[in-house]
Motif scaffolding. Sequence first.
Motif, PDB file in Angstrom:
ATOM      1  N   GLY A 198      25.489  -0.970  -9.677  1.00  0.00           N
ATOM      2  CA  GLY A 198      26.506  -0.411  -8.798  1.00  0.00           C
ATOM      3  C   GLY A 198      25.824   0.458  -7.755  1.00  0.00           C
ATOM      4  N   VAL A 199      26.138   0.216  -6.499  1.00  0.00           N
ATOM      5  CA  VAL A 199      25.533   0.956  -5.392  1.00  0.00           C
ATOM      6  C   VAL A 199      26.639   1.694  -4.656  1.00  0.00           C
ATOM      7  CG1 VAL A 199      24.215   0.795  -3.247  1.00  0.00           C
ATOM      8  CG2 VAL A 199      23.720  -0.785  -5.136  1.00  0.00           C
ATOM      9  N   LEU A 200      26.494   3.012  -4.540  1.00  0.00           N
ATOM     10  CA  LEU A 200      27.434   3.819  -3.770  1.00  0.00           C
ATOM     11  C   LEU A 200      26.711   4.348  -2.540  1.00  0.00           C
ATOM     12  CD1 LEU A 200      29.117   5.803  -6.684  1.00  0.00           C
ATOM     13  CD2 LEU A 200      29.930   3.723  -5.542  1.00  0.00           C
ATOM     14  N   LEU A 201      27.250   4.049  -1.379  1.00  0.00           N
ATOM     15  CA  LEU A 201      26.641   4.451  -0.111  1.00  0.00           C
ATOM     16  C   LEU A 201      27.464   5.541   0.559  1.00  0.00           C
ATOM     17  CD1 LEU A 201      25.871   0.886   1.269  1.00  0.00           C
ATOM     18  CD2 LEU A 201      24.184   2.554   0.467  1.00  0.00           C
ATOM     19  N   ALA A 202      26.801   6.576   1.031  1.00  0.00           N
ATOM     20  CA  ALA A 202      27.498   7.621   1.783  1.00  0.00           C
ATOM     21  C   ALA A 202      28.025   7.046   3.097  1.00  0.00           C
ATOM     22  CB  ALA A 202      26.563   8.800   2.052  1.00  0.00           C
ATOM     23  N   ASP A 203      27.257   6.154   3.710  1.00  0.00           N
ATOM     24  CA  ASP A 203      27.634   5.531   4.973  1.00  0.00           C
ATOM     25  C   ASP A 203      27.563   4.014   4.813  1.00  0.00           C
ATOM     26  OD1 ASP A 203      27.923   4.557   7.541  1.00  0.00           O
ATOM     27  OD2 ASP A 203      26.399   5.856   8.431  1.00  0.00           O
ATOM     28  N   PRO A 204      28.697   3.325   4.856  1.00  0.00           N
ATOM     29  CA  PRO A 204      28.682   1.872   4.701  1.00  0.00           C
ATOM     30  C   PRO A 204      27.780   1.155   5.713  1.00  0.00           C
ATOM     31  CG  PRO A 204      30.925   2.696   4.492  1.00  0.00           C
ATOM     32  CD  PRO A 204      30.069   3.854   4.951  1.00  0.00           C
ATOM     33  N   ALA A 256      22.877  -2.797   5.201  1.00  0.00           N
ATOM     34  CA  ALA A 256      21.749  -3.693   5.517  1.00  0.00           C
ATOM     35  C   ALA A 256      20.422  -3.052   5.119  1.00  0.00           C
ATOM     36  CB  ALA A 256      21.749  -4.054   7.001  1.00  0.00           C
ATOM     37  N   GLY A 257      20.251  -1.766   5.404  1.00  0.00           N
ATOM     38  CA  GLY A 257      19.019  -1.071   5.031  1.00  0.00           C
ATOM     39  C   GLY A 257      18.854  -0.988   3.523  1.00  0.00           C
ATOM     40  N   MET A 258      19.958  -0.782   2.818  1.00  0.00           N
ATOM     41  CA  MET A 258      19.915  -0.759   1.358  1.00  0.00           C
ATOM     42  C   MET A 258      19.490  -2.128   0.844  1.00  0.00           C
ATOM     43  SD  MET A 258      21.754  -1.971  -1.494  1.00  0.00           S
ATOM     44  CE  MET A 258      23.357  -2.357  -0.813  1.00  0.00           C
ATOM     45  N   PRO A 270      13.930  -9.781  -6.429  1.00  0.00           N
ATOM     46  CA  PRO A 270      13.704 -10.876  -5.481  1.00  0.00           C
ATOM     47  C   PRO A 270      14.278 -12.226  -5.921  1.00  0.00           C
ATOM     48  CG  PRO A 270      11.677 -10.377  -6.648  1.00  0.00           C
ATOM     49  CD  PRO A 270      12.677  -9.334  -7.059  1.00  0.00           C
ATOM     50  N   ILE A 271      14.394 -12.449  -7.237  1.00  0.00           N
ATOM     51  CA  ILE A 271      14.955 -13.715  -7.717  1.00  0.00           C
ATOM     52  C   ILE A 271      15.925 -13.422  -8.867  1.00  0.00           C
ATOM     53  CG2 ILE A 271      12.997 -15.168  -7.042  1.00  0.00           C
ATOM     54  CD1 ILE A 271      12.093 -15.030  -9.990  1.00  0.00           C
ATOM     55  N   GLU A 272      16.928 -14.248  -8.981  1.00  0.00           N
ATOM     56  CA  GLU A 272      17.939 -14.108 -10.027  1.00  0.00           C
ATOM     57  C   GLU A 272      18.379 -12.660 -10.224  1.00  0.00           C
ATOM     58  OE1 GLU A 272      16.395 -16.092 -13.521  1.00  0.00           O
ATOM     59  OE2 GLU A 272      16.759 -18.045 -12.633  1.00  0.00           O
ATOM     60  N   PRO A 273      18.910 -12.033  -9.174  1.00  0.00           N
ATOM     61  CA  PRO A 273      19.329 -10.637  -9.292  1.00  0.00           C
ATOM     62  C   PRO A 273      20.537 -10.481 -10.209  1.00  0.00           C
ATOM     63  CG  PRO A 273      20.085 -11.542  -7.219  1.00  0.00           C
ATOM     64  CD  PRO A 273      19.216 -12.598  -7.863  1.00  0.00           C
ATOM     65  N   PRO A 274      20.735  -9.262 -10.715  1.00  0.00           N
ATOM     66  CA  PRO A 274      21.922  -9.002 -11.541  1.00  0.00           C
ATOM     67  C   PRO A 274      23.177  -9.000 -10.672  1.00  0.00           C
ATOM     68  CG  PRO A 274      20.712  -6.981 -11.113  1.00  0.00           C
ATOM     69  CD  PRO A 274      19.889  -8.082 -10.541  1.00  0.00           C
ATOM     70  N   THR A 275      24.328  -8.980 -11.334  1.00  0.00           N
ATOM     71  CA  THR A 275      25.566  -8.810 -10.580  1.00  0.00           C
ATOM     72  C   THR A 275      25.511  -7.436  -9.912  1.00  0.00           C
ATOM     73  OG1 THR A 275      26.782  -7.815 -12.420  1.00  0.00           O
ATOM     74  CG2 THR A 275      26.872 -10.228 -12.200  1.00  0.00           C
ATOM     75  N   ARG A 276      26.280  -7.270  -8.843  1.00  0.00           N
ATOM     76  CA  ARG A 276      26.212  -6.010  -8.108  1.00  0.00           C
ATOM     77  C   ARG A 276      27.518  -5.754  -7.381  1.00  0.00           C
ATOM     78  NH1 ARG A 276      22.310  -5.334  -2.957  1.00  0.00           N
ATOM     79  NH2 ARG A 276      24.139  -6.165  -1.928  1.00  0.00           N
ATOM     80  N   TYR A 277      27.822  -4.490  -7.260  1.00  0.00           N
ATOM     81  CA  TYR A 277      28.909  -4.100  -6.376  1.00  0.00           C
ATOM     82  C   TYR A 277      28.410  -2.956  -5.507  1.00  0.00           C
ATOM     83  CZ  TYR A 277      29.768  -0.132  -9.521  1.00  0.00           C
ATOM     84  OH  TYR A 277      29.630   1.000 -10.284  1.00  0.00           O
ATOM     85  N   ALA A 278      29.036  -2.800  -4.369  1.00  0.00           N
ATOM     86  CA  ALA A 278      28.727  -1.685  -3.476  1.00  0.00           C
ATOM     87  C   ALA A 278      30.048  -1.093  -3.014  1.00  0.00           C
ATOM     88  CB  ALA A 278      27.901  -2.155  -2.283  1.00  0.00           C
ATOM     89  N   ALA A 279      30.069   0.220  -2.894  1.00  0.00           N
ATOM     90  CA  ALA A 279      31.271   0.925  -2.472  1.00  0.00           C
ATOM     91  C   ALA A 279      30.849   2.201  -1.750  1.00  0.00           C
ATOM     92  CB  ALA A 279      32.145   1.253  -3.677  1.00  0.00           C
ATOM     93  N   LYS A 280      31.813   2.870  -1.192  1.00  0.00           N
ATOM     94  CA  LYS A 280      31.541   4.127  -0.501  1.00  0.00           C
ATOM     95  C   LYS A 280      31.459   5.255  -1.522  1.00  0.00           C
ATOM     96  CE  LYS A 280      33.033   6.913   3.429  1.00  0.00           C
ATOM     97  NZ  LYS A 280      31.803   7.587   3.486  1.00  0.00           N
TER      98      LYS A 280
END
Length: 125
Positions: free
Chosen positions: A75-81, A85-87, A96-106
Amino acid sequence: MRQVLVTTQAPSSPMFSQGVKAGPFVYISGTAGIDVATGKLAGPTIGEQVRQSLTNCEEVLRAANATLDDVVEVGVLLADPDDFAGMNEEYARWFPIEPPTRYAAKLGAVIPGVLVSIRMTAYVE
């Protein structure tokens, strides 16, 4: 069985556990890009903070005898959506390969200078 994970190699707080292992699962708390050697943010850019946050998560995983290969969700929380791209640029280096599931939110909390907080769940047999 519930085991609280503790390491001096990642930031800590009396308000939450760095991680908890419960059965085959390892839960890593949301972790900012704080360098434990200095007690300060690793830098002012999203790339620097993502790199340090992932390093911190990796250290907590290590305390559970787990690795990034065991991670099933991030889970990735970004202060600025706009930092998405930089994240992603730094994140791709870690998975780099077969990444885990992921979510991103503010990121809901406003913490001066903090651009990202990353949490993980891993599965270890």
